[in-house]
Design an enzyme around this catalytic site. Structure first.
Site, short mmCIF file in Angstrom:
data_model
loop_
_atom_site.label_atom_id
_atom_site.label_comp_id
_atom_site.label_asym_id
_atom_site.label_seq_id
_atom_site.Cartn_x
_atom_site.Cartn_y
_atom_site.Cartn_z
CB SER A 145 117.54 36.53 60.15
OG SER A 145 117.05 36.04 58.93
CG ASP A 275 120.12 29.15 59.12
OD1 ASP A 275 119.10 29.15 58.41
OD2 ASP A 275 120.50 30.15 59.76
CG HIS A 304 117.18 31.20 60.45
ND1 HIS A 304 118.33 31.77 59.95
CD2 HIS A 304 116.24 32.20 60.45
CE1 HIS A 304 118.11 33.04 59.64
NE2 HIS A 304 116.86 33.33 59.93
#
Length: 324
Positions: A145, A275, A304
């Site tokens: 991320s 995601d 995610h």
């Protein structure tokens, strides 16, 4: 001279002697203090086990496990978490004979809660300070991320001759926000909403994010894990609200396109097609087209936070890439 006068004289002499000694001690410590401040400003002064001081004096916490002569793997955590988010991966790769390192980004976890430097340039420079302190060579960098953006910038701007491979998991590059050159991005209003929710009730916001879209626990048929939710919340609340607030701009508005073009090492790009935080079409699929040596793998139905919910699959795929 009477006894009272003699006593007063002795007191005056002692007081004068102590004052001179204190002044001498202070004078002796000033050069050392100045030298330490200079070293801290240069990013060369560790401030205790598990810490390094970055170039602007920020204390960065890190964990370093495994044989010092083993190939190092450095992990870059997501927003607003800490190096603890990688515990599963660190234990897995430690068991495979690797040296594993994870740091807490400035303002996150156990690192300094500073006012300045909550941007990708400082994040990458902090990583460089840890890498230099530990003298990591031939390293593999793995970022999730926001940490994927941080790892991308570090490898592109600081990692020359130190990095062998890069892994991006649910990563934010090339750029998240919608712009003229990135029409598929998310509107700025979405990120303004994150900022508003954080400022209004950070604790509730973090709980809702972890129990909902981050891990896909809001999907029909997906069983939520209280342990995972609580651990996410714990990590988030251990950091600084100001760092997390400013970090939203860092992960959403930073353009990594040039960084991706600069990277020469083989890069594994992993992403879930479900995601809900970093949509795959405007992230992994675009990054893989820009990178010189990219391998793209998209997982059907993965969220995610798939490195946690599907760690058995993700760990093995990363291991295969590293060995390959």
């Amino acid at each position: 001279m009477n006894n009272s006068s003699m006593t007063a004289t002795r007191r005056n002499v002692m007081a004068g002697t102590l004052s001179l000694a204190a002044a001498a001690a202070a004078s002796a410590t000033r050069p050392a203090e100045a030298a330490n401040k200079k070293k801290a400003a240069q990013g060369t002064l560790p401030t205790g086990p598990g810490y390094v001081t970055s170039s602007d004096g920020t204390r960065i916490f890190f964990k370093d496990w495994g044989p010092k002569d083993a190939q190092p793997i450095m992990f870059h955590h997501g927003w607003p978490l800490s190096g603890d988010d990688w515990d599963n991966q660190m234990l897995f790769f430690l068991g495979k004979g690797y040296r594993v390192i994870a740091h807490d980004r400035r303002g996150h976890g156990r690192s300094s809660q500073v006012s300045e430097g909550h941007d990708m340039d400082h994040y990458a420079a902090d990583v460089a300070a840890v890498v230099k302190h530990l003298d990591l060579q031939n390293a593999i960098h793995i970022g999730h991320s926001t940490g994927g953006g941080e790892a991308t910038r570090y490898v592109a701007r600081h990692g020359k001759n130190r990095v062998s491979k890069l892994v991006l998991i649910g990563a934010v590059p090339p750029i998240m926000v919608k712009t003229a050159s990135n029409p598929g991005g998310m509107p700025i209003g979405a990120f303004d909403g994150l900022r508003a929710a954080l400022a209004a009730n950070r604790s509730q916001f973090y709980y809702d994010l972890a129990s909902g879209p981050f891990y896909g626990f809001n999907r029909t048929g997906v069983k939520a894990s209280d342990a995972i939710i609580n651990n996410w919340w714990r990590q988030g609340m251990s950091g600084a609200a100001n760092a997390h607030y400013l970090g939203i701009k860092a992960f959403s508005e930073t353009d990594f396109t040039d960084d991706l073009r600069m990277i020469e090492v083989p890069t594994l790009v992993l992403h879930g097609d479900d995601d809900q935080i970093v949509p795959v079409a405007d992230s992994a699929e675009l990054s893989a087209k820009i990178l010189k040596k990219a391998t793209l793998k998209i997982y059907k139905g993965f969220p995610h936070g798939m490195a946690t919910t599907h760690s058995d699959v993700i760990n093995e795929d990363i291991l295969s890439f590293i060995k390959g």
